[in-house]
Design a protein around this motif. Sequence first.
Motif, PDB file in Angstrom:
ATOM      1  N   LYS A 181       0.830  -1.209   0.000  1.00 48.06           N
ATOM      2  CA  LYS A 181       0.000   0.000   0.000  1.00 48.06           C
ATOM      3  C   LYS A 181       0.861   1.255   0.000  1.00 48.06           C
ATOM      4  CE  LYS A 181      -3.893   2.159   2.282  1.00 48.06           C
ATOM      5  NZ  LYS A 181      -4.716   2.246   3.470  1.00 48.06           N
ATOM      6  N   SER A 182       1.924   1.237   0.789  1.00 53.18           N
ATOM      7  CA  SER A 182       2.754   2.448   0.824  1.00 53.18           C
ATOM      8  C   SER A 182       3.519   2.640  -0.481  1.00 53.18           C
ATOM      9  CB  SER A 182       3.696   2.427   2.025  1.00 53.18           C
ATOM     10  OG  SER A 182       4.731   1.509   1.791  1.00 53.18           O
ATOM     11  N   ALA A 183       3.624   1.561  -1.267  1.00 51.89           N
ATOM     12  CA  ALA A 183       4.244   1.696  -2.601  1.00 51.89           C
ATOM     13  C   ALA A 183       3.201   1.973  -3.673  1.00 51.89           C
ATOM     14  CB  ALA A 183       5.004   0.415  -2.940  1.00 51.89           C
ATOM     15  N   GLY A 184       1.930   2.096  -3.272  1.00 47.68           N
ATOM     16  CA  GLY A 184       0.866   2.380  -4.241  1.00 47.68           C
ATOM     17  C   GLY A 184       0.486   1.174  -5.070  1.00 47.68           C
ATOM     18  N   LEU A 185       0.625  -0.027  -4.501  1.00 46.22           N
ATOM     19  CA  LEU A 185       0.350  -1.242  -5.274  1.00 46.22           C
ATOM     20  C   LEU A 185      -0.834  -2.010  -4.689  1.00 46.22           C
ATOM     21  CD1 LEU A 185       4.058  -2.320  -5.687  1.00 46.22           C
ATOM     22  CD2 LEU A 185       2.558  -1.512  -7.514  1.00 46.22           C
ATOM     23  N   ASP A 186      -1.489  -2.746  -5.580  1.00 47.56           N
ATOM     24  CA  ASP A 186      -2.644  -3.547  -5.200  1.00 47.56           C
ATOM     25  C   ASP A 186      -2.239  -5.021  -5.262  1.00 47.56           C
ATOM     26  OD1 ASP A 186      -5.007  -4.955  -5.076  1.00 47.56           O
ATOM     27  OD2 ASP A 186      -6.108  -3.621  -6.424  1.00 47.56           O
ATOM     28  N   ARG A 218      -3.786  -7.588  -5.804  1.00 48.27           N
ATOM     29  CA  ARG A 218      -4.461  -8.375  -6.856  1.00 48.27           C
ATOM     30  C   ARG A 218      -3.888  -8.113  -8.242  1.00 48.27           C
ATOM     31  NH1 ARG A 218     -10.170  -6.111  -5.412  1.00 48.27           N
ATOM     32  NH2 ARG A 218      -8.745  -4.369  -5.244  1.00 48.27           N
ATOM     33  N   GLU A 266       7.996  -7.787 -11.105  1.00 45.38           N
ATOM     34  CA  GLU A 266       8.945  -6.671 -11.072  1.00 45.38           C
ATOM     35  C   GLU A 266       8.603  -5.705  -9.934  1.00 45.38           C
ATOM     36  OE1 GLU A 266      11.719  -6.422 -12.586  1.00 45.38           O
ATOM     37  OE2 GLU A 266      12.079  -4.498 -11.624  1.00 45.38           O
ATOM     38  N   GLN A 267       7.307  -5.441  -9.796  1.00 47.39           N
ATOM     39  CA  GLN A 267       6.882  -4.534  -8.721  1.00 47.39           C
ATOM     40  C   GLN A 267       7.200  -5.148  -7.354  1.00 47.39           C
ATOM     41  OE1 GLN A 267       2.776  -4.239  -9.891  1.00 47.39           O
ATOM     42  NE2 GLN A 267       3.085  -2.303 -10.995  1.00 47.39           N
ATOM     43  N   VAL A 315      10.837  -4.720  -6.388  1.00 47.91           N
ATOM     44  CA  VAL A 315      11.169  -3.370  -5.905  1.00 47.91           C
ATOM     45  C   VAL A 315      10.681  -3.185  -4.466  1.00 47.91           C
ATOM     46  CG1 VAL A 315      10.750  -0.892  -6.268  1.00 47.91           C
ATOM     47  CG2 VAL A 315      11.209  -2.377  -8.220  1.00 47.91           C
ATOM     48  N   ARG A 351      13.088  -2.174  -1.452  1.00 52.05           N
ATOM     49  CA  ARG A 351      13.077  -0.797  -0.953  1.00 52.05           C
ATOM     50  C   ARG A 351      12.034  -0.474   0.102  1.00 52.05           C
ATOM     51  NH1 ARG A 351      13.615   2.962  -6.117  1.00 52.05           N
ATOM     52  NH2 ARG A 351      13.480   4.522  -4.455  1.00 52.05           N
ATOM     53  N   VAL A 352      11.007  -1.290   0.238  1.00 51.22           N
ATOM     54  CA  VAL A 352       9.947  -0.928   1.189  1.00 51.22           C
ATOM     55  C   VAL A 352       9.816  -1.934   2.333  1.00 51.22           C
ATOM     56  CG1 VAL A 352       7.512  -0.274   1.407  1.00 51.22           C
ATOM     57  CG2 VAL A 352       8.683   0.101  -0.762  1.00 51.22           C
ATOM     58  N   SER A 376      -3.268  -2.722 -17.349  1.00 46.96           N
ATOM     59  CA  SER A 376      -3.502  -1.912 -16.155  1.00 46.96           C
ATOM     60  C   SER A 376      -3.999  -0.555 -16.660  1.00 46.96           C
ATOM     61  CB  SER A 376      -2.207  -1.749 -15.362  1.00 46.96           C
ATOM     62  OG  SER A 376      -1.301  -0.984 -16.119  1.00 46.96           O
ATOM     63  N   GLU A 433      -2.736   2.226 -16.175  1.00 48.32           N
ATOM     64  CA  GLU A 433      -1.554   2.947 -16.630  1.00 48.32           C
ATOM     65  C   GLU A 433      -1.214   2.557 -18.081  1.00 48.32           C
ATOM     66  OE1 GLU A 433       1.781   1.934 -14.241  1.00 48.32           O
ATOM     67  OE2 GLU A 433       3.049   3.524 -15.036  1.00 48.32           O
TER      68      GLU A 433
END
Lengths: 248, 107
Positions: free
Chosen positions: B34-39, B41, B46-47, B50, B54-55, B93, B95
Amino acid sequence: MQTLSAAVSLATLVLGLVLAVRLLYLATRTRKAPELAMGLYCLLVTGGALLYGIAFRGELAPESPAVRPLAAASTFCIGLGAFALAVGIWRIFRPGERWAGVLVAVAGFWIGGGWLACVLSGRPVTLGDATATNAFFLSGRLAVYAVGAFEAFRYAGMLQRRVALGLADPVAAHQIRLWGMAWLCVASVGLGTVLVMRLAGPAAFDAALAPLVLATLNAAAWVCTWLAFFPPAAYQRWAVGAQAGTAA
Amino acid sequence: MAAPSLFDAVAEALQARTSLDALAARGTLRLALKSAGLDPRSLTAEQMRVVLARVLPGELESRGVEGAQGVCEGLGAVVAEAEAQGAGARGDSPEQVFRRMRERTAS
């Protein structure tokens, strides 16, 4: 000032048509639902606005027999456009979620039922009618615009956090935020039209201010949509710079 | 049987490699995403890599997990394995939809 609002309205019609053609052309190449739904939205809403202008802002007398079918056709296009937008929101933001598909169907029945109730009243339907049936028709469309804005701002917020980790493209975050702003502007036009009619009566649309404000909001919606879908290279460079400035 | 999702695979491995129970492991991973802005599902391998780099180390350290960096490095292998089994989001997505429109314009 009325000439200015007419010029703004004409410019937005042209912009809407250009966007519709570009999105539908893109859909023929990609065969993807989002661009098809958004292209249909642009085409239907622009067509609806054109018919509305002919029915109520053109040379036709209010009692002309042509007004009623033109008004019904224009509101039908606008309602169907809102439904196409609902499909677009679903296919862009929640493509795998069955409940979202059910909500789109509910929106379709809501908007379609509202339009039918307006038309069955037997008189020309205007977008500003201060009636319960028009409130029902309008609320269905407003719900779609509100959900579109919510989804866009929610996703843009997520992208903003990803950008900080190098996981997202800053221009896409900017595009999606603009897309959300477009729906806020469209919702303001719909709500504003009813409020002006309710608070000031139909005469307000013959004055200068209300049409100019509504036309400007409508133009802002189309400009945001255009920048969201087809941002020019210079705008993209500016967006990246603005994002970098925010992150710094 | 369907392969577990990327989120499930990493959460299970996180639980196995730390003192966190299942609920805490899943919750910690969910917070990191969530703090990385990811869901969870619509997560790609790759996400997840990261986030692991980093998180998640920071999230684990704040929960008193020792050797958080090493745990996260070890989870990289789980991501690779889950990816090889077909886990991870595919398809458009939002994006990608907006990027497609933009890039088609430029071409």
